[in-house]
Design a protein around this motif. Structure first.
Motif, mmCIF file in Angstrom:
data_model
loop_
_atom_site.group_PDB
_atom_site.id
_atom_site.type_symbol
_atom_site.label_atom_id
_atom_site.label_comp_id
_atom_site.label_asym_id
_atom_site.label_seq_id
_atom_site.Cartn_x
_atom_site.Cartn_y
_atom_site.Cartn_z
ATOM 1 N N PRO A 155 33.674 31.155 35.690
ATOM 2 C CA PRO A 155 33.618 29.782 36.188
ATOM 3 C C PRO A 155 32.826 28.866 35.258
ATOM 4 C CG PRO A 155 31.977 31.095 37.295
ATOM 5 C CD PRO A 155 32.694 32.026 36.356
ATOM 6 N N GLY A 156 33.091 27.579 35.368
ATOM 7 C CA GLY A 156 32.286 26.581 34.671
ATOM 8 C C GLY A 156 32.438 26.551 33.172
ATOM 9 N N VAL A 157 33.517 27.123 32.629
ATOM 10 C CA VAL A 157 33.733 27.109 31.185
ATOM 11 C C VAL A 157 34.423 25.793 30.811
ATOM 12 C CG1 VAL A 157 34.883 28.225 29.235
ATOM 13 C CG2 VAL A 157 33.883 29.614 31.072
ATOM 14 N N PRO A 158 33.835 25.000 29.918
ATOM 15 C CA PRO A 158 34.435 23.703 29.559
ATOM 16 C C PRO A 158 35.883 23.855 29.085
ATOM 17 C CG PRO A 158 32.203 23.848 28.711
ATOM 18 C CD PRO A 158 32.544 25.213 29.232
ATOM 19 N N GLY A 159 36.744 23.025 29.631
ATOM 20 C CA GLY A 159 38.149 23.034 29.237
ATOM 21 C C GLY A 159 38.974 24.119 29.869
ATOM 22 N N LEU A 160 38.342 25.034 30.584
ATOM 23 C CA LEU A 160 39.074 26.138 31.212
ATOM 24 C C LEU A 160 38.835 26.175 32.715
ATOM 25 C CD1 LEU A 160 40.782 28.787 30.953
ATOM 26 C CD2 LEU A 160 38.586 29.997 30.763
ATOM 27 N N SER A 161 37.563 26.145 33.110
ATOM 28 C CA SER A 161 37.245 26.335 34.529
ATOM 29 C C SER A 161 36.110 25.420 34.963
ATOM 30 C CB SER A 161 36.870 27.802 34.781
ATOM 31 O OG SER A 161 35.818 28.221 33.901
ATOM 32 N N ARG A 168 42.070 23.147 35.422
ATOM 33 C CA ARG A 168 42.370 22.275 34.275
ATOM 34 C C ARG A 168 43.146 21.030 34.696
ATOM 35 N NH1 ARG A 168 45.408 24.089 30.286
ATOM 36 N NH2 ARG A 168 46.379 25.806 31.388
ATOM 37 N N ALA A 169 43.849 21.125 35.830
ATOM 38 C CA ALA A 169 44.576 19.956 36.340
ATOM 39 C C ALA A 169 43.668 19.036 37.148
ATOM 40 C CB ALA A 169 45.744 20.425 37.200
ATOM 41 N N GLY A 170 42.413 19.492 37.394
ATOM 42 C CA GLY A 170 41.477 18.665 38.137
ATOM 43 C C GLY A 170 41.304 19.041 39.586
ATOM 44 N N VAL A 171 41.902 20.158 40.023
ATOM 45 C CA VAL A 171 41.780 20.595 41.410
ATOM 46 C C VAL A 171 40.473 21.380 41.581
ATOM 47 C CG1 VAL A 171 42.796 22.002 43.250
ATOM 48 C CG2 VAL A 171 44.285 20.736 41.668
ATOM 49 N N PRO A 172 39.592 20.995 42.507
ATOM 50 C CA PRO A 172 38.371 21.781 42.753
ATOM 51 C C PRO A 172 38.733 23.146 43.340
ATOM 52 C CG PRO A 172 38.189 19.578 43.707
ATOM 53 C CD PRO A 172 39.628 19.778 43.328
ATOM 54 N N VAL A 173 38.092 24.184 42.827
ATOM 55 C CA VAL A 173 38.339 25.550 43.283
ATOM 56 C C VAL A 173 36.998 26.183 43.646
ATOM 57 C CG1 VAL A 173 39.191 27.842 42.666
ATOM 58 C CG2 VAL A 173 40.401 25.797 41.842
ATOM 59 N N ASP A 174 36.873 26.678 44.854
ATOM 60 C CA ASP A 174 35.676 27.371 45.307
ATOM 61 C C ASP A 174 36.033 28.813 45.629
ATOM 62 O OD1 ASP A 174 34.101 25.106 45.124
ATOM 63 O OD2 ASP A 174 34.467 24.503 47.205
ATOM 64 N N VAL A 175 35.252 29.750 45.088
ATOM 65 C CA VAL A 175 35.471 31.175 45.335
ATOM 66 C C VAL A 175 34.194 31.765 45.896
ATOM 67 C CG1 VAL A 175 36.025 33.408 44.316
ATOM 68 C CG2 VAL A 175 37.173 31.342 43.473
ATOM 69 N N TRP A 176 34.315 32.356 47.064
ATOM 70 C CA TRP A 176 33.208 33.078 47.705
ATOM 71 C C TRP A 176 33.569 34.551 47.632
ATOM 72 C CZ3 TRP A 176 31.615 31.907 53.499
ATOM 73 C CH2 TRP A 176 30.600 32.793 53.898
ATOM 74 N N VAL A 177 32.857 35.308 46.823
ATOM 75 C CA VAL A 177 33.207 36.703 46.572
ATOM 76 C C VAL A 177 31.990 37.583 46.823
ATOM 77 C CG1 VAL A 177 32.685 36.553 44.093
ATOM 78 C CG2 VAL A 177 34.290 38.281 44.897
ATOM 79 N N ARG A 178 32.207 38.717 47.445
ATOM 80 C CA ARG A 178 31.080 39.624 47.665
ATOM 81 C C ARG A 178 30.796 40.499 46.442
ATOM 82 N NH1 ARG A 178 32.807 43.645 51.223
ATOM 83 N NH2 ARG A 178 32.652 45.319 49.714
ATOM 84 N N THR A 192 46.605 35.716 39.487
ATOM 85 C CA THR A 192 45.991 34.790 40.439
ATOM 86 C C THR A 192 44.887 33.983 39.765
ATOM 87 O OG1 THR A 192 46.448 36.388 42.211
ATOM 88 C CG2 THR A 192 44.893 34.614 42.695
ATOM 89 N N ILE A 193 44.094 34.646 38.933
ATOM 90 C CA ILE A 193 43.015 33.949 38.236
ATOM 91 C C ILE A 193 43.581 32.892 37.294
ATOM 92 C CG2 ILE A 193 41.141 34.244 36.546
ATOM 93 C CD1 ILE A 193 40.625 36.989 37.842
ATOM 94 N N ASP A 194 44.640 33.231 36.590
ATOM 95 C CA ASP A 194 45.256 32.238 35.700
ATOM 96 C C ASP A 194 45.755 31.020 36.480
ATOM 97 O OD1 ASP A 194 44.696 33.560 33.370
ATOM 98 O OD2 ASP A 194 46.694 34.444 33.131
ATOM 99 N N ALA A 195 46.268 31.254 37.688
ATOM 100 C CA ALA A 195 46.690 30.127 38.519
ATOM 101 C C ALA A 195 45.495 29.249 38.882
ATOM 102 C CB ALA A 195 47.376 30.639 39.781
ATOM 103 N N LEU A 196 44.358 29.885 39.168
ATOM 104 C CA LEU A 196 43.149 29.114 39.480
ATOM 105 C C LEU A 196 42.654 28.355 38.246
ATOM 106 C CD1 LEU A 196 41.219 31.685 41.722
ATOM 107 C CD2 LEU A 196 42.678 29.777 42.435
ATOM 108 N N TYR A 197 42.767 28.972 37.071
ATOM 109 C CA TYR A 197 42.421 28.253 35.832
ATOM 110 C C TYR A 197 43.320 27.025 35.663
ATOM 111 C CZ TYR A 197 39.447 32.087 34.011
ATOM 112 O OH TYR A 197 38.457 33.004 33.804
ATOM 113 N N ARG A 198 44.615 27.186 35.915
ATOM 114 C CA ARG A 198 45.527 26.046 35.769
ATOM 115 C C ARG A 198 45.162 24.937 36.752
ATOM 116 N NH1 ARG A 198 49.279 30.332 35.280
ATOM 117 N NH2 ARG A 198 50.004 30.082 37.438
#
Length: 697
Positions: free
Chosen positions: A576-582, A559-569, A550-556
């Protein structure tokens, strides 16, 4: 973290090997956030004390389950490198370093902040030497009447081996000397868990129970000289290991294993920092521990017991009272008619559990038109009105089917008791599948309507059917009479109770068959939508994010330019926020008065958002080894409401913790110094606005 210094998009096959944070350290950082609440002077004092207790209890469970599991893998030779790249031994070393640091910080918070602050409010936690003589005299009488009769000193000599030390027990290590021959002996005195952790010496003045016992050791060792005494505590492996392929029933296997569980290996030894080297060496040798498993802290130990202090009747030192809204289904409305009219979205504890979910089961039990009730129970309370209603329904001749998950961790005994009680009342009790926990939260009521036809009423939720925790846990649920959902829930119950192998549903995603694949498929669709110029966004809210696929799908997606927000307890191993990855992924965490427990998955879907809610976290156990269910929310207004909730947690002005690519969580405190615009507390906001949503809204 330097994954991609060039900042150019990575091809699919070039995902970096170090793209996952360590799961165990991420959990410890979650508990650190709990500790930060205890350290927060802006919170009511007794609530800070409660968070200090929660931290200690959480850490106990972490050692009993996660640390014990890693130690077991090492001992059995099944050491496998984790997704973060660490071997179990490396992980254990890192756990020891972080846990030592946090335990010392926890102790400092108690001694340097909360204990003095409590004293200022007239609540004192004192050691024996600081008590007044009148208080000591009162405790001497208490010792004689209530404590002494339940104590059992165990000496170690040639005829008496070192005693078994049970997990989570608090003990005194005592050295006594025989005045006749000057020989010294070691003895252990267990602090009785049946007595209060902190004894009230006088109104609002408390002392640790072990101090009272230590002051009277001469009465336990008459004729001997007490040379020294030190408190210590052990944590043992308490995770369950059950061979579910054996021929005996699962319930009997579980009962047997619960008896065995007390004797697991020691994974942590806590001692007061004043312990003598000689006594520590003896304990270490007898318990077969190494230095990394020893935790020296200022006493008293076992601060989980501070929950009794937090429970004191001092409302001015606690969160202000909160009364949940009862507007979701007005009390004077016909419940089943209201649910027939439209789906009802409930958000606990802001919406009353009693007048919605509990009311559905109770009214179903009393309604002569109801023919059957089917229910999953994972955890419930000792005096559960849900269980009572199910028993009433069975006694009235209704068909009642209850899927009880016996292996709900640390609630196994309670669930065994309720399973037997339900069986005695005539309910059909099913224990789920071998190898799979039944974790989905489902209720199904089959009712004969006025026209003679049958209609199914369903509740699909994110939380347990537990009226007490429903006042403390944040959860969502959908009440619906939609025919497609009723068909899905019926099919899923048939799957749980029989041999149905249905894998496709109308409005449900069900683990372990379709849930992970269904979420990843929708993430991939957001990528396609973005490439086609359509609105695209992914928003997740969950307790833990661990599943690598699932995380790899979020990375993809990122990288395609889709904003992803994760609210986790809790745990999050995504970076998150890694250049070129997330670059396009943000991760936030909210902790507070209520335990954030709901799971919501929202996809922009080209501008008409698709929103799912349910029981599943994004962990291997949930997606592969549990029966979980998500339901798609159909009502447009309810979907918009959930999307607004998810967006609220991501706003810059909202009080959250923010995760960076190195695994560091930073509390957003920038607005704290801005008197005109303090940070928005999501939970306070929802409490204040709890009545804005009505049945007609």
């Amino acid at each position: 973290m330097s994954v991609n210094p060039g900042h150019f998009p990575l091809p699919d096959e070039a995902l970096p090997g170090d793209r996952f944070l360590d799961r165990e350290e991420s959990w410890l950082r979650f508990n650190q956030r709990v500790l930060e609440l205890a350290e927060d002077p802006a919170l009511p004092l007794l609530e800070r004390v409660r968070f200090l207790s929660i931290f200690a209890n959480n850490l106990d469970e972490f050692f009993m389950v996660r640390v014990a599991g890693l130690a077991r893998r090492l001992a059995t030779g099944l050491a496998v490198r984790s997704a973060s790249g660490r071997q179990p031994r490396e992980t254990l070393e890192r756990i020891a370093a972080v846990a030592h640091e946090l335990m010392l910080r926890h102790s400092a918070c108690f001694h340097e902040e909360l204990r003095p602050a409590l004293a200022e409010e007239g609540i004192e936690v004192l050691r024996w030497d600081a008590l007044a003589e009148t208080e000591r005299e009162r405790l001497r009488r208490l010792f004689s009447e209530r404590i002494y009769p339940v104590l059992t000193p165990l000496v170690v000599d040639s005829a008496h081996p070192f005693p078994y030390i049970s997990g989570r027990s608090l003990n005194l290590a005592v050295i006594v000397r025989d005045p006749d021959n000057e020989a010294t002996l070691f003895a252990r005195v267990k602090v009785p868990p049946v007595l209060p952790r902190f004894i009230e010496a006088s109104p609002s003045r408390f002392t640790p129970l072990e101090d009272v016992i230590a002051a009277h050791l001469h009465e336990l060792f008459v004729g001997m000289e007490v040379v020294e005494h030190h408190a210590f505590r052990v944590t043992r492996n308490q995770d369950l290991e059950i061979d579910e392929d054996i021929s005996e029933g699962l319930l009997q296997a579980l009962e047997r294993e619960l008896l065995r569980r007390r004797f697991g290996p020691v994974v942590r030894l806590e001692v007061e920092e004043s312990i003598s080297p000689e006594v520590l060496e003896l304990l270490t040798a007898e318990l077969d521990l190494d230095e990394s498993q020893i935790y020296r802290v200022p006493g008293p130990l076992d601060l989980a017991g501070l929950d009794a202090i937090a429970d004191l009747d001092q409302p001015q030192l606690k969160y202000p009272p909160f009364v949940p809204s009862k507007q979701s289904v007005p009390h004077d409305a016909d419940f089943f008619a209201a649910v027939r009219e439209r789906d009802v979205l409930v958000h606990h504890p802001y919406d009353s559990f009693t007048t919605t979910v509990q009311r559905m089961i109770e009214e179903a039990a009393a309604d002569p038109h109801v023919l059957a009730i089917k229910q999953t129970l994972y955890r419930t309370s000792g005096d559960s009105p849900i269980v009572d209603a199910l028993i009433d329904a069975a006694e009235q001749g209704k068909q009642v089917v209850v899927v009880v998950e016996l292996k709900a961790r640390f609630d196994e005994r309670a669930n065994i008791a309720w399973a037997r009680k339900l069986e005695r009342a005539g309910c059909h009790v099913v224990y789920g599948f071998v190898g799979l926990k039944t974790h989905c939260k489902l209720s199904l009521v089959v009712r004969q309507e006025a026209d003679g036809g049958l209609r199914r009423y369903c509740h699909i939720g994110t939380g347990n059917y537990h009226p007490k925790t429903a006042r403390l846990y944040e959860d969502l649920g959908l009440l619906t009479a939609n025919a497609a959902v009723g068909e899905d829930v019926s099919a899923l119950f048939n799957h749980l109770t029989g041999y149905s192998r249905q894998n496709t549903y109308n409005r449900l995603l069900v683990a372990p068959r379709s849930l992970r694949a269904g979420l990843i498929e929708r993430v991939e669709q957001e990528i396609e939508n973005h490439r086609a110029g359509l609105p695209a966004r992914v928003r997740f809210k969950c307790n833990s994010l661990v599943d690598e696929a699932t995380i790899d799908a979020l990375y993809r997606a990122s990288r395609a330019g889709v904003p992803v927000d994760v609210w986790v307890r809790g745990i999050c191993v995504l970076r998150p926020g890694v250049p070129g990855l997330s670059d396009n992924i943000r991760v936030r965490s909210v902790l507070g008065r209520f335990l954030e427990h709901s799971r919501v998955f929202a996809f922009e879907a080209g501008g008409d958002p698709e929103v799912w809610l349910g029981s599943a976290d994004l962990m291997h156990r949930n997606l592969d080894r549990r029966v979980e269910a998500l339901v798609r929310v159909a009502d447009r207004a309810q979907r918009a409401e959930l999307v607004r909730l998810l967006d609220l947690a991501m706003e810059d002005g909202t009080a959250t913790w923010r995760l960076d690519g190195d695994g560091v969580w930073t509390r957003s405190v920038a607005a704290l110094t801005d008197a005109e615009r303090p940070p928005l507390d999501v939970q306070v906001h929802l409490m204040k606005s709890r009545r804005w949503r009505t049945v007609d809204g």
